[in-house]
Write a protein that holds these residues in place. Structure first.
Motif, PDB file in Angstrom:
ATOM      1  N   THR A  82      44.793  46.966  42.983  1.00 32.26           N
ATOM      2  CA  THR A  82      43.729  47.686  43.675  1.00 32.26           C
ATOM      3  C   THR A  82      42.511  46.785  43.822  1.00 32.26           C
ATOM      4  OG1 THR A  82      42.880  48.590  41.600  1.00 32.26           O
ATOM      5  CG2 THR A  82      44.491  49.939  42.797  1.00 32.26           C
ATOM      6  N   GLU A  83      41.512  47.292  44.554  1.00 29.47           N
ATOM      7  CA  GLU A  83      40.292  46.522  44.755  1.00 29.47           C
ATOM      8  C   GLU A  83      39.539  46.353  43.430  1.00 29.47           C
ATOM      9  OE1 GLU A  83      36.991  48.329  46.899  1.00 29.47           O
ATOM     10  OE2 GLU A  83      37.852  50.301  46.523  1.00 29.47           O
ATOM     11  N   ALA A  84      38.595  45.430  43.440  1.00 27.12           N
ATOM     12  CA  ALA A  84      37.778  45.152  42.256  1.00 27.12           C
ATOM     13  C   ALA A  84      36.630  46.155  42.189  1.00 27.12           C
ATOM     14  CB  ALA A  84      37.266  43.717  42.299  1.00 27.12           C
ATOM     15  N   TYR A  85      36.969  47.396  41.862  1.00 26.50           N
ATOM     16  CA  TYR A  85      35.980  48.464  41.711  1.00 26.50           C
ATOM     17  C   TYR A  85      36.356  49.264  40.468  1.00 26.50           C
ATOM     18  CZ  TYR A  85      32.642  52.105  42.744  1.00 26.50           C
ATOM     19  OH  TYR A  85      31.580  52.957  42.658  1.00 26.50           O
ATOM     20  N   PRO A  86      35.379  49.655  39.652  1.00 25.86           N
ATOM     21  CA  PRO A  86      35.698  50.353  38.396  1.00 25.86           C
ATOM     22  C   PRO A  86      36.431  51.681  38.631  1.00 25.86           C
ATOM     23  CG  PRO A  86      33.384  49.695  38.449  1.00 25.86           C
ATOM     24  CD  PRO A  86      33.941  49.436  39.805  1.00 25.86           C
ATOM     25  N   SER A  87      37.488  51.878  37.864  1.00 23.96           N
ATOM     26  CA  SER A  87      38.220  53.147  37.900  1.00 23.96           C
ATOM     27  C   SER A  87      37.451  54.188  37.082  1.00 23.96           C
ATOM     28  CB  SER A  87      39.612  52.959  37.300  1.00 23.96           C
ATOM     29  OG  SER A  87      39.501  52.716  35.897  1.00 23.96           O
ATOM     30  N   GLU A 141      28.360  49.327  27.100  1.00 19.78           N
ATOM     31  CA  GLU A 141      27.317  48.304  26.958  1.00 19.78           C
ATOM     32  C   GLU A 141      26.364  48.383  28.148  1.00 19.78           C
ATOM     33  OE1 GLU A 141      26.646  46.302  24.523  1.00 19.78           O
ATOM     34  OE2 GLU A 141      28.445  46.481  23.297  1.00 19.78           O
ATOM     35  N   PRO A 142      25.247  49.100  28.015  1.00 23.38           N
ATOM     36  CA  PRO A 142      24.371  49.328  29.180  1.00 23.38           C
ATOM     37  C   PRO A 142      23.728  48.058  29.742  1.00 23.38           C
ATOM     38  CG  PRO A 142      23.344  50.138  27.164  1.00 23.38           C
ATOM     39  CD  PRO A 142      24.749  49.752  26.808  1.00 23.38           C
ATOM     40  N   PHE A 143      23.672  46.973  28.976  1.00 15.60           N
ATOM     41  CA  PHE A 143      23.033  45.754  29.463  1.00 15.60           C
ATOM     42  C   PHE A 143      24.043  44.716  29.945  1.00 15.60           C
ATOM     43  CE2 PHE A 143      20.071  47.647  26.405  1.00 15.60           C
ATOM     44  CZ  PHE A 143      19.030  47.924  27.285  1.00 15.60           C
ATOM     45  N   ALA A 144      25.330  45.014  29.835  1.00 14.06           N
ATOM     46  CA  ALA A 144      26.366  44.066  30.239  1.00 14.06           C
ATOM     47  C   ALA A 144      26.617  44.140  31.739  1.00 14.06           C
ATOM     48  CB  ALA A 144      27.667  44.345  29.492  1.00 14.06           C
ATOM     49  N   HIS A 145      27.078  43.025  32.270  1.00 13.35           N
ATOM     50  CA  HIS A 145      27.594  42.970  33.635  1.00 13.35           C
ATOM     51  C   HIS A 145      29.095  43.242  33.516  1.00 13.35           C
ATOM     52  CE1 HIS A 145      23.954  40.888  35.160  1.00 13.35           C
ATOM     53  NE2 HIS A 145      23.960  40.323  33.968  1.00 13.35           N
ATOM     54  N   TYR A 146      29.575  44.234  34.210  1.00 13.40           N
ATOM     55  CA  TYR A 146      31.010  44.543  34.206  1.00 13.40           C
ATOM     56  C   TYR A 146      31.626  43.872  35.428  1.00 13.40           C
ATOM     57  CZ  TYR A 146      30.448  47.762  30.371  1.00 13.40           C
ATOM     58  OH  TYR A 146      30.200  48.291  29.116  1.00 13.40           O
ATOM     59  N   VAL A 147      32.394  42.816  35.170  1.00 19.48           N
ATOM     60  CA  VAL A 147      33.000  42.037  36.240  1.00 19.48           C
ATOM     61  C   VAL A 147      34.443  42.477  36.408  1.00 19.48           C
ATOM     62  CG1 VAL A 147      33.860  39.729  36.829  1.00 19.48           C
ATOM     63  CG2 VAL A 147      31.489  40.032  36.080  1.00 19.48           C
ATOM     64  N   LEU A 148      34.815  42.690  37.663  1.00 22.21           N
ATOM     65  CA  LEU A 148      36.209  42.986  37.988  1.00 22.21           C
ATOM     66  C   LEU A 148      36.712  41.947  38.970  1.00 22.21           C
ATOM     67  CD1 LEU A 148      35.019  46.036  37.317  1.00 22.21           C
ATOM     68  CD2 LEU A 148      37.340  46.546  37.978  1.00 22.21           C
ATOM     69  N   VAL A 149      37.926  41.496  38.732  1.00 14.63           N
ATOM     70  CA  VAL A 149      38.568  40.567  39.651  1.00 14.63           C
ATOM     71  C   VAL A 149      39.897  41.197  40.062  1.00 14.63           C
ATOM     72  CG1 VAL A 149      39.586  39.174  37.790  1.00 14.63           C
ATOM     73  CG2 VAL A 149      39.313  38.191  40.046  1.00 14.63           C
ATOM     74  N   SER A 150      40.144  41.242  41.361  1.00 14.52           N
ATOM     75  CA  SER A 150      41.403  41.786  41.852  1.00 14.52           C
ATOM     76  C   SER A 150      42.362  40.638  42.132  1.00 14.52           C
ATOM     77  CB  SER A 150      41.189  42.602  43.121  1.00 14.52           C
ATOM     78  OG  SER A 150      42.445  43.033  43.632  1.00 14.52           O
ATOM     79  N   THR A 151      43.574  40.759  41.597  1.00 17.67           N
ATOM     80  CA  THR A 151      44.618  39.755  41.820  1.00 17.67           C
ATOM     81  C   THR A 151      45.733  40.322  42.699  1.00 17.67           C
ATOM     82  OG1 THR A 151      45.689  40.399  39.744  1.00 17.67           O
ATOM     83  CG2 THR A 151      44.165  38.533  39.659  1.00 17.67           C
ATOM     84  N   ARG A 152      45.434  41.381  43.458  1.00 21.66           N
ATOM     85  CA  ARG A 152      46.474  42.005  44.291  1.00 21.66           C
ATOM     86  C   ARG A 152      46.955  41.073  45.394  1.00 21.66           C
ATOM     87  NH1 ARG A 152      43.044  46.622  47.630  1.00 21.66           N
ATOM     88  NH2 ARG A 152      41.347  45.244  48.248  1.00 21.66           N
ATOM     89  N   ASP A 153      46.096  40.158  45.859  1.00 24.92           N
ATOM     90  CA  ASP A 153      46.476  39.171  46.864  1.00 24.92           C
ATOM     91  C   ASP A 153      46.769  37.860  46.142  1.00 24.92           C
ATOM     92  OD1 ASP A 153      46.515  37.112  48.786  1.00 24.92           O
ATOM     93  OD2 ASP A 153      45.020  38.112  50.034  1.00 24.92           O
ATOM     94  N   GLN A 188      44.257  34.980  47.441  1.00 25.91           N
ATOM     95  CA  GLN A 188      42.812  35.095  47.280  1.00 25.91           C
ATOM     96  C   GLN A 188      42.511  36.092  46.175  1.00 25.91           C
ATOM     97  OE1 GLN A 188      40.601  35.832  50.879  1.00 25.91           O
ATOM     98  NE2 GLN A 188      42.226  34.976  52.141  1.00 25.91           N
ATOM     99  N   HIS A 189      41.303  36.005  45.647  1.00 22.58           N
ATOM    100  CA  HIS A 189      40.877  36.989  44.650  1.00 22.58           C
ATOM    101  C   HIS A 189      39.573  37.640  45.124  1.00 22.58           C
ATOM    102  CE1 HIS A 189      38.662  33.352  43.480  1.00 22.58           C
ATOM    103  NE2 HIS A 189      37.704  34.184  43.154  1.00 22.58           N
ATOM    104  N   GLU A 190      39.328  38.803  44.594  1.00 20.49           N
ATOM    105  CA  GLU A 190      38.086  39.519  44.860  1.00 20.49           C
ATOM    106  C   GLU A 190      37.335  39.560  43.529  1.00 20.49           C
ATOM    107  OE1 GLU A 190      36.831  43.962  46.492  1.00 20.49           O
ATOM    108  OE2 GLU A 190      38.922  43.491  46.121  1.00 20.49           O
ATOM    109  N   PHE A 191      36.069  39.111  43.504  1.00 16.96           N
ATOM    110  CA  PHE A 191      35.277  38.985  42.281  1.00 16.96           C
ATOM    111  C   PHE A 191      33.990  39.752  42.489  1.00 16.96           C
ATOM    112  CE2 PHE A 191      32.418  37.013  39.281  1.00 16.96           C
ATOM    113  CZ  PHE A 191      33.217  36.582  38.231  1.00 16.96           C
ATOM    114  N   ARG A 192      33.791  40.842  41.735  1.00 17.11           N
ATOM    115  CA  ARG A 192      32.610  41.689  41.911  1.00 17.11           C
ATOM    116  C   ARG A 192      32.026  42.060  40.549  1.00 17.11           C
ATOM    117  NH1 ARG A 192      34.914  46.167  46.012  1.00 17.11           N
ATOM    118  NH2 ARG A 192      32.775  46.885  46.122  1.00 17.11           N
ATOM    119  N   SER A 193      30.732  42.359  40.552  1.00 15.31           N
ATOM    120  CA  SER A 193      30.043  42.691  39.307  1.00 15.31           C
ATOM    121  C   SER A 193      29.292  44.010  39.464  1.00 15.31           C
ATOM    122  CB  SER A 193      29.066  41.582  38.930  1.00 15.31           C
ATOM    123  OG  SER A 193      28.434  41.877  37.694  1.00 15.31           O
TER     124      SER A 193
END
Length: 154
Positions: free
Chosen positions: A88-93, A102-114, A117-122
């Motif tokens: 799926t896309e790099a979006y939080p489920s 962790e309210p101060f953390a950056h939650y990074v998601l990377v999609s490996t469906r392709d 290419q990869h999708e890298f979002r924070s």
């Protein structure tokens, strides 16, 4: 709260490589950084997905306890908490949002469906509210305006 994730290219490459290596299971990990308010990811810590699942990740509780003790001893904080989505896309489920503690953390998601290419979002995830943030990939933190003093970082 508008924020930007500034992250070194080698750390982005390490996250993507971990996600590709663990595919088709989700990969997960943390990037620790100084607990000085600099919001600077430094130490890459790949973790084992204890769930060993293509649709869910879970940190091993013993490994997580060990990591938090290390961070505490090193005056570090979890700056980035990352995991991959394999189909799926790099979006939080909904589960990702529920587990975000962790309210101060950056939650990074990377999609490996392709495979090409990869999708890298924070995101910031606070009290169930998801806010996507821009990602600025830098070669080095030196002169990247990551501190309030505008002096080259060590």
């Amino acid at each position: 709260m508008f924020t930007v994730l500034r992250i070194r290219r080698d750390l982005v490459d390490a996250i993507v490589a971990h996600a590709r290596r663990d595919h088709p299971d989700e990969a997960c990990g943390v990037i620790a950084g100084p607990d000085d308010g600099s919001d600077r990811p430094e130490r890459f810590v790949p973790m084992v997905n204890a769930a060993r699942s293509p649709t869910f990740y879970e940190f091993d509780s013993g490994d997580l306890l060990k990591l938090y003790r290390e961070m505490d001893a090193n005056d570090e904080t979890p700056v980035v908490i990352y995991h991959s989505h394999t189909a799926t896309e790099a979006y939080p489920s909904r589960t990702d949002i529920k587990l975000a503690q962790e309210p101060f953390a950056h939650y990074v998601l990377v999609s490996t469906r392709d495979p090409e290419q990869h999708e890298f979002r924070s995101y910031r995830i606070v009290d169930g509210v998801v806010t996507e943030e821009p990602v600025e990939v830098v070669e080095s933190y030196m002169f990247a305006n990551t501190g309030s003093d505008d002096v080259p970082d060590a």
